[in-house]
Design a protein around this motif. Structure first.
Motif, PDB file in Angstrom:
ATOM      1  N   VAL A 264      -0.336  -7.336  -1.111  1.00  0.00           N
ATOM      2  CA  VAL A 264      -1.601  -6.850  -1.622  1.00  0.00           C
ATOM      3  C   VAL A 264      -2.575  -7.992  -1.874  1.00  0.00           C
ATOM      4  O   VAL A 264      -3.711  -7.959  -1.473  1.00  0.00           O
ATOM      5  CB  VAL A 264      -1.381  -6.033  -2.911  1.00  0.00           C
ATOM      6  CG1 VAL A 264      -2.693  -5.640  -3.530  1.00  0.00           C
ATOM      7  CG2 VAL A 264      -0.532  -4.821  -2.609  1.00  0.00           C
ATOM      8  N   LYS A 265      -2.133  -9.034  -2.569  1.00  0.00           N
ATOM      9  CA  LYS A 265      -3.028 -10.151  -2.849  1.00  0.00           C
ATOM     10  C   LYS A 265      -2.370 -11.457  -2.428  1.00  0.00           C
ATOM     11  O   LYS A 265      -1.143 -11.552  -2.377  1.00  0.00           O
ATOM     12  CB  LYS A 265      -3.432 -10.181  -4.306  1.00  0.00           C
ATOM     13  CG  LYS A 265      -2.305 -10.260  -5.299  1.00  0.00           C
ATOM     14  CD  LYS A 265      -2.875 -10.257  -6.696  1.00  0.00           C
ATOM     15  CE  LYS A 265      -1.906  -9.641  -7.683  1.00  0.00           C
ATOM     16  NZ  LYS A 265      -2.439  -9.567  -9.013  1.00  0.00           N
ATOM     17  N   ASP A 266      -3.218 -12.447  -2.173  1.00  0.00           N
ATOM     18  CA  ASP A 266      -2.693 -13.731  -1.745  1.00  0.00           C
ATOM     19  C   ASP A 266      -2.499 -14.715  -2.897  1.00  0.00           C
ATOM     20  O   ASP A 266      -1.564 -15.490  -2.908  1.00  0.00           O
ATOM     21  CB  ASP A 266      -3.557 -14.339  -0.643  1.00  0.00           C
ATOM     22  CG  ASP A 266      -5.040 -14.369  -0.993  1.00  0.00           C
ATOM     23  OD1 ASP A 266      -5.424 -13.946  -2.110  1.00  0.00           O
ATOM     24  OD2 ASP A 266      -5.819 -14.818  -0.146  1.00  0.00           O
TER      25      ASP A 266
ATOM     26  N   GLU B 206      -3.759 -15.405  -7.425  1.00  0.00           N
ATOM     27  CA  GLU B 206      -4.535 -15.026  -8.604  1.00  0.00           C
ATOM     28  C   GLU B 206      -4.620 -16.212  -9.541  1.00  0.00           C
ATOM     29  O   GLU B 206      -3.703 -17.040  -9.591  1.00  0.00           O
ATOM     30  CB  GLU B 206      -3.906 -13.831  -9.317  1.00  0.00           C
ATOM     31  CG  GLU B 206      -2.532 -14.100  -9.877  1.00  0.00           C
ATOM     32  CD  GLU B 206      -1.899 -12.865 -10.512  1.00  0.00           C
ATOM     33  OE1 GLU B 206      -2.636 -12.016 -11.026  1.00  0.00           O
ATOM     34  OE2 GLU B 206      -0.665 -12.762 -10.481  1.00  0.00           O
TER      35      GLU B 206
ATOM     36  N   HIS C 277      -1.335 -19.314   1.631  1.00  0.00           N
ATOM     37  CA  HIS C 277      -2.065 -18.760   0.494  1.00  0.00           C
ATOM     38  C   HIS C 277      -2.265 -19.800  -0.612  1.00  0.00           C
ATOM     39  O   HIS C 277      -3.256 -19.742  -1.349  1.00  0.00           O
ATOM     40  CB  HIS C 277      -1.343 -17.525  -0.038  1.00  0.00           C
ATOM     41  CG  HIS C 277      -1.415 -16.360   0.906  1.00  0.00           C
ATOM     42  ND1 HIS C 277      -0.627 -15.240   0.775  1.00  0.00           N
ATOM     43  CD2 HIS C 277      -2.179 -16.144   2.015  1.00  0.00           C
ATOM     44  CE1 HIS C 277      -0.908 -14.393   1.760  1.00  0.00           C
ATOM     45  NE2 HIS C 277      -1.829 -14.926   2.519  1.00  0.00           N
TER      46      HIS C 277
END
Length: 147
Positions: free
Chosen positions: A2-4, A6, A29
């Motif tokens: 979903v995300k690389d 945060e 990432h």
């Protein structure tokens, strides 16, 4: 995935958590997270959803880094990219990893010329709180940057 990456809270430095389905993706990432977190400013690019977006990434550098293990390799790889960024006034927004072993990475950095960083300039990639682990088949790393 979903995300690389945060951003995580940290009292004095920049701390990010990076995600990847593979170790290659984790390293990619981590590079993207390191540069996007500090807000590079490039005249031919736009900022969209807090990230620098460029139609082209004309600056390329081939890098080969050897180290002791995956953790040291990640720090040394990011440190080398940071060094190239300082020398050439560039930010690297993508990387193609050609080879990755526990002690070696061969990759091609892709980026743009920049005029500076909006947030702050990273002094160094640190070992503080450094952690690479696999959770439910996916990889995560926590990285702290000295600013």
């Amino acid at each position: 995935m979903v995300k690389d990456f945060e951003s995580l809270s940290h009292t004095a430095d920049i701390k990010i958590r990076v995600y990847g389905d593979t170790l290659e993706e984790l390293f990619r990432h981590a590079l993207i997270g390191m540069f996007q977190t500090v807000g590079p400013q490039a005249p031919d690019c736009v900022v969209r959803d807090g990230r620098l977006v460029c139609m082209q990434l004309p600056q390329h550098h081939s890098v080969e880094v050897e180290s002791l293990d995956y953790e040291s390799l990640l720090v040394d790889f990011l440190s080398h990219a940071l060094y190239l960024s300082d020398v050439h006034n560039e930010a690297y927004l993508d990387v193609v990893i050609e080879q990755l072993t526990p002690t070696f990475i061969k990759a091609s950095l892709h980026g743009v010329k920049i005029t500076g960083f909006e947030v702050v300039e990273i002094k160094a990639v640190t070992y503080h709180d450094l952690e690479i682990k696999q959770i439910n088949g996916a990889w995560q790393a926590i990285i702290v940057f000295d600013i």
